[in-house]
Design a protein around this motif. Structure first.
Motif, PDB file in Angstrom:
ATOM      1  N   GLU A   1      12.741  61.111  49.490  1.00 24.29           N
ATOM      2  CA  GLU A   1      13.503  60.209  50.393  1.00 24.29           C
ATOM      3  C   GLU A   1      13.042  59.054  50.439  1.00 24.29           C
ATOM      4  N   THR A   2      11.618  58.918  50.527  1.00 27.47           N
ATOM      5  CA  THR A   2      10.970  57.623  50.777  1.00 27.47           C
ATOM      6  C   THR A   2      11.106  56.911  49.400  1.00 27.47           C
ATOM      7  N   ALA A   3      10.867  57.571  48.137  1.00 22.22           N
ATOM      8  CA  ALA A   3      11.096  56.981  46.851  1.00 22.22           C
ATOM      9  C   ALA A   3      12.560  56.405  46.635  1.00 22.22           C
ATOM     10  N   LEU A   4      13.526  57.165  47.151  1.00 22.68           N
ATOM     11  CA  LEU A   4      15.236  56.682  46.898  1.00 22.68           C
ATOM     12  C   LEU A   4      15.222  55.579  47.940  1.00 22.68           C
ATOM     13  N   ARG A   5      14.668  55.465  48.883  1.00 30.69           N
ATOM     14  CA  ARG A   5      14.696  54.335  50.142  1.00 30.69           C
ATOM     15  C   ARG A   5      13.983  52.961  49.348  1.00 30.69           C
ATOM     16  N   TRP A   6      12.937  53.121  48.685  1.00 28.36           N
ATOM     17  CA  TRP A   6      12.283  52.044  48.237  1.00 28.36           C
ATOM     18  C   TRP A   6      13.196  51.464  46.851  1.00 28.36           C
ATOM     19  N   SER A   7      13.718  52.513  46.214  1.00 30.12           N
ATOM     20  CA  SER A   7      14.617  52.204  44.848  1.00 30.12           C
ATOM     21  C   SER A   7      15.876  51.410  45.415  1.00 30.12           C
TER      22      SER A   7
ATOM     23  N   ASP B   1       1.706  55.128  39.692  1.00 31.19           N
ATOM     24  CA  ASP B   1       1.063  54.131  40.831  1.00 31.19           C
ATOM     25  C   ASP B   1       2.108  53.690  41.718  1.00 31.19           C
ATOM     26  N   ARG B   2       3.264  53.324  41.200  1.00 35.07           N
ATOM     27  CA  ARG B   2       4.158  52.812  42.188  1.00 35.07           C
ATOM     28  C   ARG B   2       4.820  54.115  43.358  1.00 35.07           C
ATOM     29  N   MET B   3       4.706  55.248  42.920  1.00 37.37           N
ATOM     30  CA  MET B   3       4.831  56.229  43.786  1.00 37.37           C
ATOM     31  C   MET B   3       3.674  56.271  44.792  1.00 37.37           C
ATOM     32  N   LEU B   4       2.545  56.253  44.379  1.00 36.89           N
ATOM     33  CA  LEU B   4       1.401  56.095  45.214  1.00 36.89           C
ATOM     34  C   LEU B   4       1.432  55.009  46.217  1.00 36.89           C
ATOM     35  N   ALA B   5       1.912  54.017  45.943  1.00 36.38           N
ATOM     36  CA  ALA B   5       1.746  52.833  46.573  1.00 36.38           C
ATOM     37  C   ALA B   5       2.981  52.878  47.877  1.00 36.38           C
ATOM     38  N   LEU B   6       3.941  53.779  47.625  1.00 35.87           N
ATOM     39  CA  LEU B   6       4.847  54.052  48.609  1.00 35.87           C
ATOM     40  C   LEU B   6       4.295  54.398  50.018  1.00 35.87           C
ATOM     41  N   PRO B   7       4.927  53.677  51.185  1.00 33.47           N
ATOM     42  CA  PRO B   7       4.787  53.768  52.574  1.00 33.47           C
ATOM     43  C   PRO B   7       4.544  55.371  52.765  1.00 33.47           C
TER      44      PRO B   7
ATOM     45  N   GLY C   1       8.596  53.940  33.972  1.00 36.03           N
ATOM     46  CA  GLY C   1       7.575  52.942  34.100  1.00 36.03           C
ATOM     47  C   GLY C   1       8.115  51.630  33.627  1.00 36.03           C
ATOM     48  N   ARG C   2       8.706  51.701  32.568  1.00 39.05           N
ATOM     49  CA  ARG C   2       9.013  50.582  31.783  1.00 39.05           C
ATOM     50  C   ARG C   2      10.096  49.815  32.176  1.00 39.05           C
ATOM     51  N   ARG C   3      11.026  50.503  32.802  1.00 40.96           N
ATOM     52  CA  ARG C   3      11.990  49.916  33.576  1.00 40.96           C
ATOM     53  C   ARG C   3      12.052  49.792  35.197  1.00 40.96           C
ATOM     54  N   ASP C   4      10.657  49.516  35.653  1.00 31.21           N
ATOM     55  CA  ASP C   4      10.431  49.213  36.860  1.00 31.21           C
ATOM     56  C   ASP C   4      10.872  50.402  37.900  1.00 31.21           C
ATOM     57  N   GLY C   5      10.856  51.352  37.431  1.00 26.39           N
ATOM     58  CA  GLY C   5      11.275  52.808  38.384  1.00 26.39           C
ATOM     59  C   GLY C   5      10.002  53.405  38.802  1.00 26.39           C
ATOM     60  N   VAL C   6      10.175  54.493  39.428  1.00 27.73           N
ATOM     61  CA  VAL C   6       9.292  55.130  40.140  1.00 27.73           C
ATOM     62  C   VAL C   6       9.301  56.768  39.864  1.00 27.73           C
ATOM     63  N   VAL C   7       8.208  57.378  39.986  1.00 26.90           N
ATOM     64  CA  VAL C   7       8.149  58.900  40.016  1.00 26.90           C
ATOM     65  C   VAL C   7       8.400  59.249  41.390  1.00 26.90           C
ATOM     66  N   CYS C   8       8.868  60.684  41.787  1.00 27.87           N
ATOM     67  CA  CYS C   8       8.840  60.968  42.948  1.00 27.87           C
ATOM     68  C   CYS C   8       8.489  62.694  42.972  1.00 27.87           C
TER      69      CYS C   8
END
Length: 387
Positions: free
Chosen positions: A183-189, A381-387, A170-177
């Motif tokens: 796959e969705t999280a990696l494409r966003w990343s 929250d970033r994960m929850l915001a993924l499409p 979270g501190r480094r602008d990443g995401v949980v999956c």
């Protein structure tokens, strides 16, 4: 179809949750006096304690839990579903999480300050989560910075990680999956940077990148925290698209290509269904690959008479087999394969925890410090915001 129990091995007692590993587990002793497993009144005691607590308690049961515990769960599911279910019950004073430590941490992060999360046995850790220690991960990031690539790297952590690691991400602008949305999280990343640092399960990261996104195995490198510089050259780190942490699931990592080939030879027309935490060789040899919820759905929807060899935790496979007697459902491996730490939460621990709550004492409360919780929540929250 009659369920056939896999045979025991020399490690069966450990896999059943007997024996300890003080170097990796969050705790090894229960601070109170447990009821005897042979107590014939355990079921009634659990029912009475749960009834006495009423709406003040909400019991969560992970799919890999024992049946003796699952029967008292208000909701069953995978780790993220259960944490969200806890957050959706703001009126429940106590959340009793029948799972493992990182799951209870996630519930504490997502619930409100008035709620208390209880883990019936502090020794219910997760070997995969314990394979990524914050100091080691920060040292890896320092290496990336020294090479000048940190600005190109997006950290992604699997839900099966500690709150410390989620906070780091979270501190480094990443995401949980999760295994469902990796796959969705990696494409966003990869829209945010040119490289992904994937923690802590190498197999989920590799399988998603190669099988879902079309990467080559050569695009993935394995960072080993126990080797100088992670065991990787500067050129390997600069050229990699996926920097995978050397971690794995102790259950899913046990499934082998030999087991797949053996069951196909023994059972004509068998469908092999496995979790993406299995090795790349097993996943590529399987017919179906997906998360725990996906596995349950596929079996539920399968036609009567079909045959399935399932590569995931034994408690769940047994439960599926007993729920679908019209289908031939078997464990992919011939030997026992429980999640040893998940199995530490048995009926005596659950009874003890519930009766302590009835007595006004909160046992084994799991808390995450406010700063870590804040940044872990950012990544969630970033994960929850993924499409």
């Amino acid at each position: 179809m009659t369920w056939a129990e896999p045979s025991s091995t020399a490690t069966a007692l450990l896999l059943l949750g007997r024996g300890t590993d003080p170097d990796t587990e969050k705790g090894v002793e229960c601070p109170g006096d447990l009821p005897a497993p042979s107590d014939p009144d355990l079921v009634e005691r659990a029912r009475a304690a749960k009834a006495a607590l009423g709406d003040r308690v909400f019991v969560l049961g992970h799919h890999y839990q024992r049946d003796e515990v699952i029967q008292f769960a208000d909701v069953t599911g995978d780790s993220f579903k259960l944490a969200r279910e806890a957050a959706a019950r703001p009126g429940a004073e106590y959340i009793v999480f029948c799972g493992v430590h990182f799951m209870a941490e996630s519930a504490d992060i997502l619930t409100n300050e008035r709620q208390r999360v209880v883990l019936p046995d502090l020794a219910a850790g997760c070997s995969m989560a314990d394979m990524a220690v914050l100091a080691q991960v920060e040292k890896a990031w320092e290496r990336f910075a020294e090479l000048g690539i940190a600005g190109d790297v997006v950290p992604v952590t699997y839900m099966n990680s500690s709150a410390d690691i989620k906070g780091f991400v979270g501190r480094r602008d990443g995401v949980v999956c999760t295994s469902s949305n990796a796959e969705t999280a990696l494409r966003w990343s990869f829209e945010q940077g040119s490289k992904v640092f994937f923690l802590p399960d190498q197999h989920l990261g590799r399988n998603t990148a190669v099988l879902k996104m079309g990467f080559e195995l050569s695009d993935c490198v394995l960072y080993d925290p126990h080797k100088p510089g992670g065991g990787l050259t500067d050129e390997q780190l600069r050229g990699a698209k996926m920097i995978l942490w050397r971690g794995h699931c102790s259950v899913h990592g046990r499934f082998s290509l030999d087991a797949v080939e053996d069951v196909r030879a023994r059972v004509p027309g068998v469908n092999v269904l496995v979790h993406p935490e299995c090795t790349h060789a097993v996943v590529t040899a399987a017919d179906y690959v997906g998360s725990t919820e996906y596995i349950i759905r596929v079996i539920d929807e399968a036609p009567a008479g079909s045959a399935w060899a399932v590569g995931t935790e034994l408690n769940l496979v047994r439960r599926l087999a007993l729920a679908h007697p019209d289908k031939q459902i078997m464990f992919l491996e011939r030997n026992v394969c429980y999640c040893s730490t998940m199995n530490r939460i048995d009926l005596p621990h659950l009874v003890w925890a519930l009766e302590e709550l009835v007595a006004g004492r909160v046992p084994n409360q799991i808390t995450v410090d406010s700063e870590t919780a804040h940044y872990a929540r950012v990544a969630l929250d970033r994960m929850l915001a993924l499409p």
